[in-house]
Design a protein around this motif. Structure first.
Motif, PDB file in Angstrom:
ATOM      1  N   ASP A   1       0.799  -1.227   0.000  1.00 41.23           N
ATOM      2  CA  ASP A   1       0.000   0.000   0.000  1.00 41.23           C
ATOM      3  C   ASP A   1       0.831   1.276   0.000  1.00 41.23           C
ATOM      4  N   GLY A   2       2.055   1.202  -0.528  1.00 38.42           N
ATOM      5  CA  GLY A   2       2.792   2.403  -0.871  1.00 38.42           C
ATOM      6  C   GLY A   2       3.453   3.128   0.280  1.00 38.42           C
ATOM      7  N   ILE A   3       3.981   4.311  -0.035  1.00 39.74           N
ATOM      8  CA  ILE A   3       4.775   5.069   0.923  1.00 39.74           C
ATOM      9  C   ILE A   3       3.975   5.491   2.148  1.00 39.74           C
ATOM     10  N   ASN A   4       2.663   5.660   1.991  1.00 40.57           N
ATOM     11  CA  ASN A   4       1.808   6.037   3.126  1.00 40.57           C
ATOM     12  C   ASN A   4       1.123   4.817   3.736  1.00 40.57           C
ATOM     13  N   SER A   5       1.751   3.678   3.654  1.00 42.71           N
ATOM     14  CA  SER A   5       1.196   2.386   4.054  1.00 42.71           C
ATOM     15  C   SER A   5       0.556   2.371   5.439  1.00 42.71           C
ATOM     16  N   LEU A   6      -0.701   1.966   5.485  1.00 46.46           N
ATOM     17  CA  LEU A   6      -1.363   1.737   6.766  1.00 46.46           C
ATOM     18  C   LEU A   6      -0.675   0.591   7.502  1.00 46.46           C
ATOM     19  N   GLY A   7      -0.269  -0.430   6.749  1.00 46.28           N
ATOM     20  CA  GLY A   7       0.411  -1.556   7.372  1.00 46.28           C
ATOM     21  C   GLY A   7       1.663  -1.130   8.106  1.00 46.28           C
TER      22      GLY A   7
ATOM     23  N   ARG B   1      12.403  -4.002   9.368  1.00 47.69           N
ATOM     24  CA  ARG B   1      11.769  -5.310   9.238  1.00 47.69           C
ATOM     25  C   ARG B   1      10.751  -5.260   8.106  1.00 47.69           C
ATOM     26  N   MET B   2      10.458  -6.449   7.543  1.00 46.34           N
ATOM     27  CA  MET B   2       9.420  -6.555   6.526  1.00 46.34           C
ATOM     28  C   MET B   2       8.381  -7.610   6.877  1.00 46.34           C
ATOM     29  N   ALA B   3       8.694  -8.480   7.827  1.00 48.45           N
ATOM     30  CA  ALA B   3       7.776  -9.552   8.216  1.00 48.45           C
ATOM     31  C   ALA B   3       7.443  -9.435   9.699  1.00 48.45           C
ATOM     32  N   PHE B   4       6.151  -9.579  10.017  1.00 46.78           N
ATOM     33  CA  PHE B   4       5.642  -9.411  11.374  1.00 46.78           C
ATOM     34  C   PHE B   4       4.583 -10.481  11.614  1.00 46.78           C
ATOM     35  N   GLY B   5       4.992 -11.641  12.083  1.00 55.23           N
ATOM     36  CA  GLY B   5       4.022 -12.717  12.229  1.00 55.23           C
ATOM     37  C   GLY B   5       3.511 -13.145  10.870  1.00 55.23           C
ATOM     38  N   ARG B   6       2.225 -12.931  10.633  1.00 52.15           N
ATOM     39  CA  ARG B   6       1.612 -13.299   9.353  1.00 52.15           C
ATOM     40  C   ARG B   6       1.305 -12.067   8.493  1.00 52.15           C
TER      41      ARG B   6
ATOM     42  N   CYS C   1       3.273  -8.933   6.111  1.00 50.10           N
ATOM     43  CA  CYS C   1       4.544  -8.463   5.545  1.00 50.10           C
ATOM     44  C   CYS C   1       4.325  -7.192   4.737  1.00 50.10           C
ATOM     45  N   LEU C   2       5.407  -6.435   4.592  1.00 46.38           N
ATOM     46  CA  LEU C   2       5.428  -5.190   3.817  1.00 46.38           C
ATOM     47  C   LEU C   2       6.245  -5.415   2.561  1.00 46.38           C
ATOM     48  N   ILE C   3       5.764  -4.924   1.423  1.00 46.41           N
ATOM     49  CA  ILE C   3       6.532  -5.015   0.183  1.00 46.41           C
ATOM     50  C   ILE C   3       6.526  -3.671  -0.528  1.00 46.41           C
ATOM     51  N   GLY C   4       7.454  -3.523  -1.479  1.00 46.16           N
ATOM     52  CA  GLY C   4       7.507  -2.308  -2.285  1.00 46.16           C
ATOM     53  C   GLY C   4       7.761  -1.069  -1.461  1.00 46.16           C
ATOM     54  N   ASP C   5       7.125   0.036  -1.862  1.00 44.71           N
ATOM     55  CA  ASP C   5       7.320   1.321  -1.185  1.00 44.71           C
ATOM     56  C   ASP C   5       6.818   1.322   0.243  1.00 44.71           C
ATOM     57  N   ALA C   6       5.996   0.376   0.629  1.00 45.39           N
ATOM     58  CA  ALA C   6       5.562   0.297   2.020  1.00 45.39           C
ATOM     59  C   ALA C   6       6.738  -0.001   2.940  1.00 45.39           C
ATOM     60  N   ALA C   7       7.761  -0.676   2.397  1.00 38.77           N
ATOM     61  CA  ALA C   7       8.926  -1.045   3.202  1.00 38.77           C
ATOM     62  C   ALA C   7      10.141  -0.178   2.892  1.00 38.77           C
ATOM     63  N   PHE C   8      10.401   0.053   1.612  1.00 37.26           N
ATOM     64  CA  PHE C   8      11.550   0.845   1.187  1.00 37.26           C
ATOM     65  C   PHE C   8      11.128   1.730   0.016  1.00 37.26           C
ATOM     66  N   THR C   9      11.274   3.039   0.206  1.00 39.52           N
ATOM     67  CA  THR C   9      11.026   3.976  -0.882  1.00 39.52           C
ATOM     68  C   THR C   9      12.349   4.612  -1.258  1.00 39.52           C
TER      69      THR C   9
END
Length: 404
Positions: free
Chosen positions: A152-158, A302-307, A309-317
């Motif tokens: 969900d991108g750079i402004n990720s709720l996750g 981190r990118m993984a939290f239990g079940r 995970c963050l991908i793309g710009d949600a993790a690294f922009t």
């Protein structure tokens, strides 16, 4: 005694843009029961403009349909640097391919079951209970899954939920952007830029232009769009806040889309463009609705939290200068699916296997993009220096090289 059949892992992907679509397609192929939820009410047309293609970005297409790249992208055969007068200061051959967001998005979406691609569904929260994740939406809908993928991108709720302390960091400059139909360019301007990616580097900014398909996907020279970006330093605070305040008085956070930029800012942009090499002056003058993007750095520990995970710009922009944003998001999705396949559908084992390499990749891409941007915006870039484009290494986005 009969062996109990293993159930397919159910995966919910939040965010239906290029990164989310890539992840959903690969996860589906890996045997997952995959659904996508996108907050936009309509298919994601007219998002951004140009994309420098990387083999990783279209790995799914290369694997499943072997497309003719020349029908998907516009090619550049030269890298050109112009001096302030507009003369060619340096040029060398290249093999870059450029596409448009709309073209790539539509092509990927054709491969996914639209009954599993849900528009108008904004995620408002989630909770993990045991080995299940329960996801809530503004519509009142609730979903459960074995794995939640936040694309969900750079402004990720996750990310904001899981790592509230990690915030995007302003890089000190913005990118003004726009496109011009090649038919609307004078012949002398078209001749300089139509088969090249063309740069001009100044004391405190740089500007570039390259061809992309038009809105219908046309890649024939003379009928495409020219996509330009002008990176300009803007102090944080009042100046940036004013620039991000729209015609209606609303303040945006990371971009101001076409049609929303205040007219006085557009007038200043066009006035300042008179000092650029003439081809760039013409491009900006003939752009009806320039828009702008705030340049940010973002990296998570981190990118993984239990079940989840963050991908793309949600993790690294990463700043756009290495042309790896879409490729990084697509690579996150592909490697995640491969890990799930290799682990026989065991989500916990897959995430443990997947995360370290993707963290390392994200860190090096962000660092390389930051270094390139700092040099480009501070008059430390020597004309003719190889462009920093690439995902794992500079230059690995040239088509024809191995995808493995």
């Amino acid at each position: 005694m009969a062996t109990k059949e293993r159930t397919r892992p159910r995966v919910v992907v939040i965010g239906g843009s290029i990164g989310g679509l890539n992840a959903a397609l690969w996860l589906q192929d890996a045997g997952c029961d995959t659904v996508v939820f996108e907050r936009a009410q309509a298919p994601l047309e007219d998002r951004g403009a140009g994309i420098v293609l990387h083999p990783a970005t279209i790995r799914y297409l290369l694997t499943h349909e072997r497309p003719d790249i020349q029908q998907l992208a516009a090619a550049a055969h030269w890298i050109r640097f112009l001096d302030p007068s507009g003369e060619i200061a340096h040029q060398e051959p290249c093999r870059y391919q450029f596409t448009a967001y709309n073209v790539l998005y539509r092509t990927l979406l054709r491969h996914f079951d639209l009954a599993r691609y849900h528009l108008g569904q904004e995620c408002t929260g989630f909770e993990q209970v045991g080995d299940q994740v329960f996801v809530s939406f503004a519509s009142g809908r609730r979903e459960h899954c074995d794995l939640l993928v936040c694309a969900d991108g750079i402004n990720s709720l996750g990310r904001r939920t899981l790592l509230s302390e990690v915030q995007p960091q302003y890089a000190g400059y913005v990118a003004w952007r726009g496109t011009v139909a090649e038919q609307d360019l004078p012949p002398d301007v078209f001749a300089v830029i139509h088969e090249a990616i063309t740069y001009s580097v100044m004391s405190d900014s740089h500007i570039l232009v390259y061809p992309i398909p038009d809105g219908e996907g046309n890649v024939e020279p003379g009928y495409r769009l020219m996509n330009w970006l002008w990176y300009r330093n803007v102090p944080e605070g009042e100046d940036l806040d004013d620039l991000l305040t729209t015609r209606t008085g609303e303040r945006f956070g990371t971009s101001v889309p076409p049609g929303f930029v205040q007219e006085r800012h557009l007038r200043k942009l066009r006035a300042d463009a008179q000092h650029l090499p003439p081809v760039f002056t013409t491009l900006i003058e003939r752009t009806a609705t320039p828009f702008l993007q705030v340049i940010m750095d973002l990296e998570t520990p981190r990118m993984a939290f239990g079940r989840v995970c963050l991908i793309g710009d949600a993790a690294f922009t990463a700043r756009p200068h290495v042309a790896a944003g879409s490729a990084k998001a697509a690579e996150d999705g592909w490697t995640l699916a491969e890990a799930i396949r290799d682990c026989g559908g065991n989500i916990d084992a897959a995430l443990a296997r997947w995360e370290p390499a993707q963290l390392a990749l994200g860190q090096q891409v962000v660092a390389r993009a930051r270094e390139a941007g700092t040099r480009l915006q501070n008059n430390q870039w020597d004309t003719g220096t190889p462009l920093p484009f690439g995902l794992y290494a500079v230059g690995d986005n040239v088509f024809g090289d191995t995808l493995a």
